[in-house]
Write an enzyme that holds these catalytic residues in place. Sequence first.
Site, PDB file in Angstrom:
ATOM      1  NE  ARG A  36      15.518 -25.609 -10.790  1.00 31.28           N
ATOM      2  CZ  ARG A  36      15.484 -24.857 -11.754  1.00 31.28           C
ATOM      3  NH1 ARG A  36      16.020 -23.625 -11.412  1.00 31.28           N
ATOM      4  NH2 ARG A  36      14.628 -25.004 -12.856  1.00 31.28           N
ATOM      5  CG  HIS A  82      18.722 -32.963 -13.336  1.00 31.88           C
ATOM      6  ND1 HIS A  82      17.418 -32.985 -12.421  1.00 31.88           N
ATOM      7  CD2 HIS A  82      19.272 -31.954 -12.999  1.00 31.88           C
ATOM      8  CE1 HIS A  82      17.629 -31.815 -11.746  1.00 31.88           C
ATOM      9  NE2 HIS A  82      18.746 -31.031 -12.262  1.00 31.88           N
ATOM     10  CE1 TYR A 127      41.991 -33.377 -18.166  1.00 33.76           C
ATOM     11  CE2 TYR A 127      40.787 -31.513 -17.246  1.00 33.76           C
ATOM     12  CZ  TYR A 127      41.801 -32.052 -18.103  1.00 33.76           C
ATOM     13  OH  TYR A 127      41.843 -31.293 -19.203  1.00 33.76           O
TER      14      TYR A 127
END
Length: 749
Positions: A36, A82, A127
């Site tokens: 990570r 993931h 967006y």
Amino acid sequence: MSDDRIIDDDGIEGVSLKQYAEKAYLDYSMYVILDRALPHIGDGLKPVQRRIVYAMSELGLKTNAKFKKSARTVGDVIGKFHPHGDSAAYEAMVLMAQGFSYHYPLVDGQGNWGSPDDPKSFAAMRYTESRLTAYADVLLGELGQGTVDWVPNFDGTLEEPALLPAQVPNVLLNGTTGIAVGMATDIPPHNLREVVRAAIKLLEAPKTSLAELCEIVLGPDFPTDAEIITPPQDIAQIYATGRGALRMRAIWEVEQGDIVINALPHQTSGSRVLEQIAQQMQAKKLPMVADLRDESDHENPTRLVIVPRSNRVDREALMSHLCATTDLERSYRVNMNMIGIDGRPGVRSLDGILRQWLKFRRETVRRRLTHRLERVSRRLHILEGYLVAFLNIDEVIHIIRTEDKPKAALMARFGITDVQAEAILELKLRNLAKLEEMKIRGEQDELEKERDWLEKTLGSDARMKTLMRKELTAIAEKYGDDRRSPIVGREEAKAFSEVDLMSADPITVVLSEKGWIRAARGHEVDPAALSYKSGDRFKLAARGRSNQQAVILDSTGRAYTLPTHNLPSARGQGEPLTGRINPPSGAGFDGLLLGDPSQRCLLASDAGYGFITSLGDLHTKNRSGKAALTLPAGARAVCPVAVNEGAAWVAAVSNEGRLLVFPLSELPSLARGKGNKIISIPAARAREREEWVVAVTVLSDDDGLTVWAGKRHLTLKRSELDHYRGERGRRGNKLPRGFQRVERMEVAN
């Protein structure tokens, strides 16, 4: 059996809470470290970054593809590779798209992807649109060529690359930050050309020292034009240990009297800087600044304007203060902690990183060439079968038409392999044209040449190095850029002190016989005419500025420093000096000076010794003062005298009326001490206090001297002083009759 294990009556083995918690915490910490938070030295990516780049390549979002909604990419990342929150994956993706965060962005974003003022101001993923940048091909270009290992994804339904086959040391180029369990990483970005040149140098000369590499890699290169002001020797130390700190400072220039800031340190917000400056202005800590403006626009991403109140403002000092008190100068921690090719995390030096990456790159190239060699050999093997078929085309067609098992018949008749026979059977009729034989022979010749080159390269260390060097050079030429962050030497930024911010108004500091001190505005005040307490009277006065500090000398030779801006007004009778300083018991005050720290002055004892010093050497923050003038037994300090420019002579007079004038250059310059003999006083007379030095002063070549004895005074013109000139340390000549009991003297202009 371990005491931590328990077996109940049913034969079920239990584990103690201590053992379980310890194992669970260690497993979790190793997961965070390896899967990570820390980047791998091979491709310089954390797992989430690697999965984002790979998922985008699988979606076909290369640099020449159409943009797709970022939500599509994030969905693939968290759904296939993931299994974490979508916001975490999207934020990692945004970071790789921000040109002000990454030196070489991996994601090409369309829409609102944040700004340097507020990196977190990006729009939602529904967006924005995205695709990979051209630079991302440096990580993905060799992916399908047998270069890396593949591992199952989290649910075992798909495979993902364990690493990406990076063609450059991306771990240094883009840098990264991360916090694991018990460790963290802060790797600054670097310039691609410099890093590639260093890698090539180390490839060609493996014994290259770190010092030689530091001549190539000058330092980190952030995606900003601000200056790195960390000294080169400190940067070299960071590269040697893998740890340290860097400092960056904004770049500014003067335009029509205004200060214009054109570049800010990495990840510094211009609006935050203006807010910090405005807060100081509101707190009246920047009286020399009149206005602030933010003139940043599309053409000038950073343009902050500071308007000084007048042309007399020292702009260098102002910017030094702002760099010390705002984000115009920032410090960045460096902790080059990463996962090595052995799978272990560790902090590494610059040469250690490059050496390990070159091992990774060599293995990647070897696997790529081996994979290609296998494919070339397989193709040549098939082409050999094709040639057999074309040379015996009629018989091959007859066997295929008549035999129940044509593959076995072909293998038996022509001595070809199973692979060749299968390839012949899969030939399409259109490929049986007459010219096809020539094409096969041409392809065979090309592949045989490639096979020979591959075998020679794999078998030769020198050829392998040459290939790696050519590939690195080509990448540097294609994606390299000039250094953005210049490395320059700068003085340490200094914030204004309280005194520096004071206005430089003219004042006169007055000290009475009994040690009461006050300050009057202006230089026209007559200190002797001020009101004093009963039994007290004027003793000393000094003229200067309100932003200067007063130096007071007591009768024991100790010096004290007082700020003058907060002294009581001369309209009253002042306050006891002992309320601000702690002089020795019974000590009086014999000297008062006011001026800049560079102002020179003459310190002397009434025993006839003295030296030249500066007010800065007498400054102290200690209420008990500092030892300045060493006094012989029984002696006192004489009132010190300011030594102004043009002073050339020293005049000393004793109470017996002996006057000596000698060159100022004969006195030493000291920070403190006893000094050299100014005028000779017989030891016995000095010890019995029968004779002592009343006063000393300094003269220019054109000055005269006035001597006072009671109400009588004598003015000696410049020519008349020749009678009293001599060498330092002499006895001096007697003044005329009536001036045998001298009380004081002063310069006569």
